[in-house]
Design a protein around this motif. Structure first.
Motif, mmCIF file in Angstrom:
data_model
loop_
_atom_site.group_PDB
_atom_site.id
_atom_site.type_symbol
_atom_site.label_atom_id
_atom_site.label_comp_id
_atom_site.label_asym_id
_atom_site.label_seq_id
_atom_site.Cartn_x
_atom_site.Cartn_y
_atom_site.Cartn_z
ATOM 1 N N VAL A 317 0.835 -1.203 0.000
ATOM 2 C CA VAL A 317 0.000 0.000 0.000
ATOM 3 C C VAL A 317 0.873 1.258 0.000
ATOM 4 O O VAL A 317 0.623 2.206 -0.752
ATOM 5 N N MET A 318 1.932 1.216 0.816
ATOM 6 C CA MET A 318 2.747 2.418 0.948
ATOM 7 C C MET A 318 3.631 2.653 -0.266
ATOM 8 O O MET A 318 3.833 3.796 -0.682
ATOM 9 N N SER A 319 4.171 1.600 -0.870
ATOM 10 C CA SER A 319 5.056 1.848 -2.016
ATOM 11 C C SER A 319 4.301 2.305 -3.251
ATOM 12 O O SER A 319 4.896 2.915 -4.131
ATOM 13 N N TYR A 320 3.000 2.019 -3.310
ATOM 14 C CA TYR A 320 2.260 2.471 -4.488
ATOM 15 C C TYR A 320 1.466 3.746 -4.215
ATOM 16 O O TYR A 320 0.665 4.162 -5.037
ATOM 17 N N ALA A 321 1.685 4.325 -3.069
ATOM 18 C CA ALA A 321 0.988 5.581 -2.753
ATOM 19 C C ALA A 321 1.750 6.751 -3.374
ATOM 20 O O ALA A 321 2.918 6.628 -3.735
ATOM 21 N N HIS A 322 1.066 7.880 -3.522
ATOM 22 C CA HIS A 322 1.757 9.085 -3.983
ATOM 23 C C HIS A 322 2.271 9.880 -2.793
ATOM 24 O O HIS A 322 3.382 10.376 -2.788
ATOM 25 N N LYS A 323 1.398 9.989 -1.817
ATOM 26 C CA LYS A 323 1.765 10.796 -0.662
ATOM 27 C C LYS A 323 1.539 10.001 0.628
ATOM 28 O O LYS A 323 0.446 9.479 0.849
ATOM 29 N N VAL A 324 2.567 9.941 1.455
ATOM 30 C CA VAL A 324 2.471 9.240 2.734
ATOM 31 C C VAL A 324 2.760 10.254 3.840
ATOM 32 O O VAL A 324 3.676 11.065 3.730
ATOM 33 N N MET A 325 1.952 10.211 4.865
ATOM 34 C CA MET A 325 2.185 11.076 6.023
ATOM 35 C C MET A 325 2.451 10.183 7.232
ATOM 36 O O MET A 325 1.663 9.286 7.526
ATOM 37 N N ILE A 326 3.556 10.411 7.894
ATOM 38 C CA ILE A 326 3.874 9.620 9.087
ATOM 39 C C ILE A 326 3.518 10.435 10.330
ATOM 40 O O ILE A 326 3.887 11.602 10.432
ATOM 41 N N VAL A 327 2.760 9.829 11.233
ATOM 42 C CA VAL A 327 2.396 10.498 12.491
ATOM 43 C C VAL A 327 3.120 9.793 13.631
ATOM 44 O O VAL A 327 2.709 8.733 14.066
ATOM 45 N N PRO A 328 4.227 10.367 14.113
ATOM 46 C CA PRO A 328 4.953 9.703 15.188
ATOM 47 C C PRO A 328 4.353 10.030 16.548
ATOM 48 O O PRO A 328 3.783 11.098 16.752
ATOM 49 N N GLY A 329 4.480 9.094 17.473
ATOM 50 C CA GLY A 329 4.001 9.305 18.840
ATOM 51 C C GLY A 329 4.969 8.674 19.816
ATOM 52 O O GLY A 329 6.094 8.314 19.438
ATOM 53 N N TYR A 330 4.514 8.511 21.042
ATOM 54 C CA TYR A 330 5.405 8.012 22.081
ATOM 55 C C TYR A 330 5.924 6.609 21.752
ATOM 56 O O TYR A 330 7.044 6.259 22.115
ATOM 57 N N GLY A 331 5.084 5.800 21.047
ATOM 58 C CA GLY A 331 5.491 4.454 20.673
ATOM 59 C C GLY A 331 6.799 4.460 19.905
ATOM 60 O O GLY A 331 7.645 3.584 20.081
ATOM 61 N N LEU A 332 6.976 5.462 19.056
ATOM 62 C CA LEU A 332 8.209 5.601 18.283
ATOM 63 C C LEU A 332 9.394 5.860 19.220
ATOM 64 O O LEU A 332 10.471 5.297 19.055
ATOM 65 N N ALA A 333 9.143 6.696 20.196
ATOM 66 C CA ALA A 333 10.201 7.048 21.141
ATOM 67 C C ALA A 333 10.603 5.834 21.976
ATOM 68 O O ALA A 333 11.780 5.548 22.153
ATOM 69 N N VAL A 334 9.600 5.119 22.495
ATOM 70 C CA VAL A 334 9.876 3.963 23.347
ATOM 71 C C VAL A 334 10.677 2.921 22.579
ATOM 72 O O VAL A 334 11.625 2.341 23.092
ATOM 73 N N ALA A 335 10.288 2.692 21.310
ATOM 74 C CA ALA A 335 10.943 1.649 20.519
ATOM 75 C C ALA A 335 12.272 2.126 19.958
ATOM 76 O O ALA A 335 12.976 1.349 19.323
#
Lengths: 480, 102
Positions: A317-335
């Motif tokens: 899904v992501m490689s065939y998309a034109h625009k991707v928006m990433i929403v980072p949160g605390y989960g990103l920080a913890v990991a």
């Protein structure tokens, strides 16, 4: 001569603090600003050590003690600050803030002790000549202010530190807010009694105020939910500033006064700005804790069904998309997934996908937490969109990838007046075509509220640790 | 009442400074973009470490035989140094990352 040089040292210190704070307001000059303030601080400290003379013209002694304190503190401070992980930054700020508060409280305690010794009375402070009484009252007032504010800041910061660390959980008992107000009134009452009537048992009252202030600091922060911790740390930060300014009054010391008040004012404004970002008042943060309201809201949200997506489907899904928006949160920080996140971004960009990041002002545990993390991973500055910009772009986005963010994308904040986070501005991810949510499980977020977003038809869940999931995604996209 | 007025009179310079610093603090912070809030909080945290100067003064004036004051003063210097050094180093580490990409 020496004293005049010291005055210049303090002047330099004060000016560098102002310039430093000013330069911190732009990403280009921020680092320099910090170094300038640090240099000014060194000048002020060195000047105090070598040039200070008290009212009788006596220089300082006990250099051995002073230098060993400075040396040990500097070594520990540097090591700890160098070693701490970027995710643990908020805790670190809280911890150092607590140290400052404790320092201010200790100064008050020692000065009070000196004053008592000076009066040559072991039992209390009743034997004071009338001519000296008024000065002594003012002195006591400043001492008590430094003691109370410093102790509250110290105890509160320690609790905030332990909470962010996961060492202790939220704790509240029935009527705690009333008890806290009562406790505060008792502290203020004791202080006024001590200052007003200079009673015989003054020494004990002073120490009682100290103990009660510590208790108040603990009880003050204990019931406040983790999501509000940044606000609390900022508030305690400004408290410590004011406590430092009390020291300025005590010693007629301009650099302590200016530095302390500057931080006190700035910290208070920062606290208010943070509350505004969450669309709540400071009073609401301090009194209406999230935890207390949770049961009522959970009942209003029937858990629906959600669908899962496999890593390979998500990669597709992501490689065939034109625009991707990433929403980072605390989960990103913890990991500690910021580097993996940047790798994914680069990989997708190479495939011609437009990748951006949507940063909610209170995502993570501190304002700007996500910016710092992503900056560590070399994510370009102009790829980070603030909330308003991001919300304008969401309708044109094909895939939103949410990495461990929850409350900041919860539509309940917009459409459920009974929700405790109702009114908080959120990232309107549901405007995008598809939403992929990475979380470790279906457990509610830090505020303890169900998120209806996860049950929407356009949402798919991608369970797992953020770093692991991102690495798997990268591997999948490479093999496509 | 008279005491307070006398005190204000004697310390009017300090009071002016306090008032002006309050406005200055608000003015300076008001323009900080939200992306820099964490480093800013950390930087402000380091600056209030200026309380260390009070600790040094209190330590330097303690009598050599007053072990309670010496111990507490030593602790105050130690904690204050942690606040200053730790605060500035942590802030620098955060900002270092911002600068790399420029």
């Amino acid at each position: 001569m020496g004293i005049s040089i010291l005055t210049v040292c303090y002047l330099v210190g004060s000016i560098t603090f102002i310039i430093g704070l000013k330069m911190l307001s732009s990403p280009v000059s921020a680092r320099k600003g910090n170094l300038i303030a640090a240099a000014g601080m060194s000048v002020a400290i060195a000047g105090t050590i070598f040039l200070y003379k008290d009212d009788n013209g006596e220089p300082l002694h006990n250099y051995g003690w002073i230098f060993s304190g400075l040396l040990i503190g500097a070594i520990i401070g540097t090591i700890v600050a160098r070693k701490v992980k970027m995710t643990a930054m908020p805790e670190m700020v809280s911890l150092f803030n607590g140290m400052g508060g404790a320092c201010a409280a200790l100064i008050s305690i020692i000065e009070f002790g000196h004053a008592i010794d000076h009066l040559k009375s072991s039992t209390g402070i009743e034997v004071i000549q009338t001519s000296y009484q008024n000065d002594f009252r003012i002195f006591l007032l400043i001492c008590c202010a430094g003691l109370i504010i410093g102790s509250v800041s110290f105890a509160g910061s320690m609790i905030a530190w332990a909470k962010l660390n996961g060492k202790i959980r939220d704790f509240a008992f029935k009527g705690q807010h009333l008890f806290n107000i009562f406790l505060l009134l008792v502290i203020l009452g004791l202080a006024s009694y001590l200052i007003g009537s200079l009673p015989a048992g003054g020494k004990m009252i002073f120490y009682l105020i100290f103990v009660l202030s510590l208790l108040y600091g603990i009880l003050f922060v204990m019931p406040i939910g983790g999501a509000d911790m940044p606000v609390v740390i900022s508030l305690l930060n400004s408290f410590t500033g004011i406590a430092a300014a009390c020291g300025g009054f005590l010693y007629n010391n301009m650099v302590m006064l200016t530095g302390g008040i500057l931080v006190g004012a700035a910290g208070t404004l920062l606290t208010i700005l943070m509350c505004k970002a969450m669309n709540r008042s400071l009073k609401n943060v301090l009194i209406g804790s999230f935890g207390a309201k949770t049961p009522a809201t959970q009942a209003g949200h029937p858990a629906g069904t959600y669908k899962e997506i496999s890593v390979s489907d998500a990669a597709m899904v992501m490689s065939y998309a034109h625009k991707v928006m990433i929403v980072p949160g605390y989960g990103l920080a913890v990991a500690q997934a910021q580097h993996a996140c940047h790798d994914l971004e680069k990989l997708l960009e190479n495939k011609g996908v437009d990748v951006k990041y949507a940063i909610h002002p209170v995502a993570g545990r501190m304002p700007g937490h996500m910016n710092v993390l992503l900056a560590e991973a070399d994510v370009s500055y102009d790829k980070l969109l603030e909330m308003e910009q991001a919300n304008e772009e969401f309708p044109g986005i094909d895939v939103v990838l949410i990495l461990g963010a929850n409350d900041v994308v919860n539509p309940a904040a917009k459409n459920d007046p009974s929700s405790p986070i109702y009114g908080m501005p959120i990232l309107e991810v549901e405007l995008a075509k598809t939403v992929i949510v990475n979380k470790r499980s279906m457990k509610p977020g830090y505020a303890g509220i169900e998120n209806a977003l996860f049950f929407q038809p356009k949402t798919s869940m991608l369970f797992g640790d953020a770093k692991k999931v991102l690495q798997d995604l990268i591997a999948e996209i490479k093999s496509l | 009442m008279g005491n307070i007025l006398t005190w204000i009179d004697h310390h009017q310079q300090m009071i002016y400074i306090v008032v002006l610093m309050v406005f200055l603090g608000i003015e300076v912070i008001g323009r900080v973009p939200s992306v820099l809030h964490t480093p800013l909080m950390s930087g402000a945290n380091a600056i209030h470490g200026v309380v260390i100067i009070g600790a040094i003064i209190v330590m330097g004036r303690a009598n050599q035989d007053n072990y309670i004051a010496l111990t507490l003063g030593f602790l105050a210097v130690l904690l204050g140094t942690l606040n200053v050094v730790g605060g500035f180093v942590v802030t620098d580490r955060m900002l270092e990352m911002f600068r790399k990409r420029k």
